[in-house]
Design a protein around this motif. Structure first.
Motif, PDB file in Angstrom:
ATOM      1  N   ASP A 106       0.711  -1.338   0.073  1.00  0.00           N
ATOM      2  CA  ASP A 106      -0.003   0.006  -0.017  1.00  0.00           C
ATOM      3  C   ASP A 106       0.918   1.156  -0.045  1.00  0.00           C
ATOM      4  OD1 ASP A 106       1.187  -0.401   2.422  1.00  0.00           O
ATOM      5  OD2 ASP A 106      -0.696   0.031   3.596  1.00  0.00           O
ATOM      6  N   PHE A 107       2.021   1.351  -0.794  1.00  0.00           N
ATOM      7  CA  PHE A 107       2.968   2.496  -0.965  1.00  0.00           C
ATOM      8  C   PHE A 107       3.442   2.523  -2.385  1.00  0.00           C
ATOM      9  CE2 PHE A 107       5.206  -1.152   0.560  1.00  0.00           C
ATOM     10  CZ  PHE A 107       6.262  -1.040  -0.470  1.00  0.00           C
ATOM     11  N   PRO A 108       3.587   3.864  -2.717  1.00  0.00           N
ATOM     12  CA  PRO A 108       3.923   3.904  -4.154  1.00  0.00           C
ATOM     13  C   PRO A 108       5.408   3.242  -4.661  1.00  0.00           C
ATOM     14  CG  PRO A 108       4.293   5.754  -3.031  1.00  0.00           C
ATOM     15  CD  PRO A 108       3.658   5.067  -1.893  1.00  0.00           C
ATOM     16  N   PRO A 109       5.524   2.588  -5.690  1.00  0.00           N
ATOM     17  CA  PRO A 109       6.749   1.935  -5.990  1.00  0.00           C
ATOM     18  C   PRO A 109       7.958   2.859  -5.950  1.00  0.00           C
ATOM     19  CG  PRO A 109       4.995   1.535  -7.694  1.00  0.00           C
ATOM     20  CD  PRO A 109       4.635   2.624  -6.906  1.00  0.00           C
ATOM     21  N   ASN A 110       7.861   3.948  -5.965  1.00  0.00           N
ATOM     22  CA  ASN A 110       9.347   4.984  -6.013  1.00  0.00           C
ATOM     23  C   ASN A 110       9.710   4.966  -4.680  1.00  0.00           C
ATOM     24  OD1 ASN A 110       7.311   6.506  -4.770  1.00  0.00           O
ATOM     25  ND2 ASN A 110       7.414   8.305  -6.423  1.00  0.00           N
ATOM     26  N   LYS A 111       9.151   4.522  -3.517  1.00  0.00           N
ATOM     27  CA  LYS A 111       9.686   4.330  -2.464  1.00  0.00           C
ATOM     28  C   LYS A 111      10.973   3.435  -2.389  1.00  0.00           C
ATOM     29  CE  LYS A 111       6.941   7.223  -0.204  1.00  0.00           C
ATOM     30  NZ  LYS A 111       7.368   8.540   0.451  1.00  0.00           N
ATOM     31  N   LEU A 112      10.910   2.726  -3.099  1.00  0.00           N
ATOM     32  CA  LEU A 112      11.807   1.304  -3.324  1.00  0.00           C
ATOM     33  C   LEU A 112      13.054   1.705  -4.238  1.00  0.00           C
ATOM     34  CD1 LEU A 112       9.467  -1.640  -3.589  1.00  0.00           C
ATOM     35  CD2 LEU A 112      10.300  -0.656  -1.622  1.00  0.00           C
ATOM     36  N   LYS A 113      13.220   2.856  -4.770  1.00  0.00           N
ATOM     37  CA  LYS A 113      14.442   3.382  -5.694  1.00  0.00           C
ATOM     38  C   LYS A 113      15.463   3.455  -4.777  1.00  0.00           C
ATOM     39  CE  LYS A 113      12.099   4.927  -9.742  1.00  0.00           C
ATOM     40  NZ  LYS A 113      11.693   6.094 -10.750  1.00  0.00           N
ATOM     41  N   GLN A 114      15.278   4.017  -3.586  1.00  0.00           N
ATOM     42  CA  GLN A 114      16.428   4.230  -2.617  1.00  0.00           C
ATOM     43  C   GLN A 114      17.277   2.904  -2.156  1.00  0.00           C
ATOM     44  OE1 GLN A 114      15.216   6.600   0.449  1.00  0.00           O
ATOM     45  NE2 GLN A 114      14.355   8.236  -0.865  1.00  0.00           N
ATOM     46  N   GLY A 115      16.378   1.922  -2.161  1.00  0.00           N
ATOM     47  CA  GLY A 115      17.143   0.589  -2.034  1.00  0.00           C
ATOM     48  C   GLY A 115      17.174   0.564  -0.485  1.00  0.00           C
ATOM     49  N   SER A 116      16.417   1.645   0.379  1.00  0.00           N
ATOM     50  CA  SER A 116      16.664   1.362   1.725  1.00  0.00           C
ATOM     51  C   SER A 116      15.446   1.952   2.419  1.00  0.00           C
ATOM     52  CB  SER A 116      17.885   2.272   2.456  1.00  0.00           C
ATOM     53  OG  SER A 116      17.777   3.544   1.936  1.00  0.00           O
ATOM     54  N   GLY A 117      15.357   1.973   3.711  1.00  0.00           N
ATOM     55  CA  GLY A 117      14.330   2.341   4.363  1.00  0.00           C
ATOM     56  C   GLY A 117      13.321   1.407   5.024  1.00  0.00           C
ATOM     57  N   LYS A 118      12.244   1.945   5.491  1.00  0.00           N
ATOM     58  CA  LYS A 118      11.294   0.745   5.829  1.00  0.00           C
ATOM     59  C   LYS A 118      10.377   0.093   5.067  1.00  0.00           C
ATOM     60  CE  LYS A 118       7.594   4.357   6.524  1.00  0.00           C
ATOM     61  NZ  LYS A 118       6.704   5.099   7.303  1.00  0.00           N
ATOM     62  N   PHE A 119      10.328   0.555   3.888  1.00  0.00           N
ATOM     63  CA  PHE A 119       9.548  -0.134   2.984  1.00  0.00           C
ATOM     64  C   PHE A 119      10.306  -1.151   2.174  1.00  0.00           C
ATOM     65  CE2 PHE A 119       7.908   4.224   3.061  1.00  0.00           C
ATOM     66  CZ  PHE A 119       6.474   3.974   3.281  1.00  0.00           C
TER      67      PHE A 119
END
Length: 361
Positions: free
Chosen positions: A113-126
């Motif tokens: 339930d989050f946008p795909p661009n949140k994964l572009k960093q390769g880090s973080g909670k998502f």
């Protein structure tokens, strides 16, 4: 479990301390799950990847490297579950890679339930959330079950005190040695009477060794003089001068000083003569400079005025030249329009004088 943690971290209290530490907690759990899935041998060694640390995906350090590690680890987990998934390459399109990973997670029933661009960093909670969910599915696929920890049974061991015969023997031996030492010390003690006897003996020896009369020489005075004359040449001391001696150096300095004084007299006269010539030349130059300044001052003033006037004339010339170019441009336009009008008049005149139309009628 990962979904609950993500909901807690992505709620309204995201700025709270609990929300800030959620990625670290999830990353710690992820690393434990990966060790259970034997990722050291199957992922790190086989794909020649660097092993992860406890905070790798929690903090952003190198986005490019972290994104490639995230996609590679997600692809390995998807294959670990039993699905087909190609190993992503470092130069693949990140959008297509993320889309394929999210499609695989949705097929497995994982809520995204989050946008795909949140994964572009390769880090973080998502990113940690996706990997955690895939690790849970992989553990379910290999049928891993968590067991309750069983604490070890504590056994009370009663310490038995056993008297050692060797210790008793050692104590007896030490007591015997102490008694022997005290006896030896008593034997070695000196008596005061013995000391007095020793001092009396020394005094008697000194009295025996004392001479009765004053010692006098039996040799004759003349014999002493003869002996002195004989030994005198042998007692003569010859001192060799060394180059490092300060006296020789002082003498050398005096010699050099005298030589310099002899040389400097003729040179001094020449230097004085040269000094006088230079001073006279300098005075001439200064006088000539003053003369030129006095006579050329008016010319310099005129030259400055002419330069200022020339600058003004140049400015006026630029302005006038700009007007001339503008008028020249207008003249060219008028000439072109005049030529066009003449050509049009000639065409109309030729059409009016042409009698072909009337002949046809």
């Amino acid at each position: 479990m990962s979904q609950e943690i993500l909901r807690e971290g992505s709620g309204e209290d995201l700025n709270d301390s609990q929300g800030k530490y959620q990625p670290f907690i999830m990353m710690n759990e992820l690393l434990d799950k990966l060790k259970i899935l034997n990722y050291d041998d199957e992922f790190s060694k086989s794909l020649k990847m660097r092993p992860l640390n406890r905070f790798y995906f929690s903090l952003q350090t190198n986005p490019g490297e972290q994104f490639f590690m995230f996609t590679s680890l997600a692809a390995w987990l998807v294959r670990k579950i039993g699905l087909k998934f190609e190993q992503p390459q470092e130069y693949d399109d990140p959008n297509s890679t993320i889309a394929s990973i999210l499609d695989a997670t949705r097929d497995l029933g994982i809520v995204v339930d989050f946008p795909p661009n949140k994964l572009k960093q390769g880090s973080g909670k998502f990113a940690v959330y996706i990997l955690n969910c895939l690790a849970d599915k992989a553990m379910d696929h290999v049928k891993w079950t968590w067991k309750k920890p069983q604490p070890p049974i504590e056994v009370d061991i009663e310490e038995s005190i056993i008297e050692d015969d060797a210790e008793l023997l050692l104590e007896k031996i030490e007591e015997e040695m102490a008694t022997e030492d005290t006896d030896d010390d008593e034997d070695n003690l000196l008596n005061i009477d013995d000391l007095q006897n020793i001092t009396n003996i020394n005094k008697s020896l000194l009295e025996v060794q004392k001479p009765d009369d004053v010692l006098e020489s039996n040799t004759n005075n003349e014999e002493w003089k003869l002996e002195l004359e004989r030994v005198m040449p042998m007692l003569k001391v010859t001192v060799k001068t060394e180059s490092s001696d300060w006296r020789t150096r002082l003498e050398q300095m005096k010699v050099y000083r005298n030589e310099m004084q002899e040389i400097i007299e003729p040179v001094k006269t020449q230097l004085n003569k040269l000094e006088n010539e230079i001073s006279t030349d300098l005075n001439k130059i200064q006088n000539r400079e003053k003369f030129l300044n006095n006579h050329l001052e008016s010319l310099l003033v005129v030259h400055r005025n002419i330069q200022s006037e020339l600058a003004k004339v140049m400015e006026q010339y630029k302005d006038v030249n700009g007007g001339v170019t503008e008028r020249q441009r207008l003249l060219n336009q008028l000439t072109d329009s005049l030529e066009a009008t003449k050509q049009e008049m000639e065409e109309r005149g030729s059409s009016m004088t042409d009698g072909c139309k009337y002949l046809i009628i």
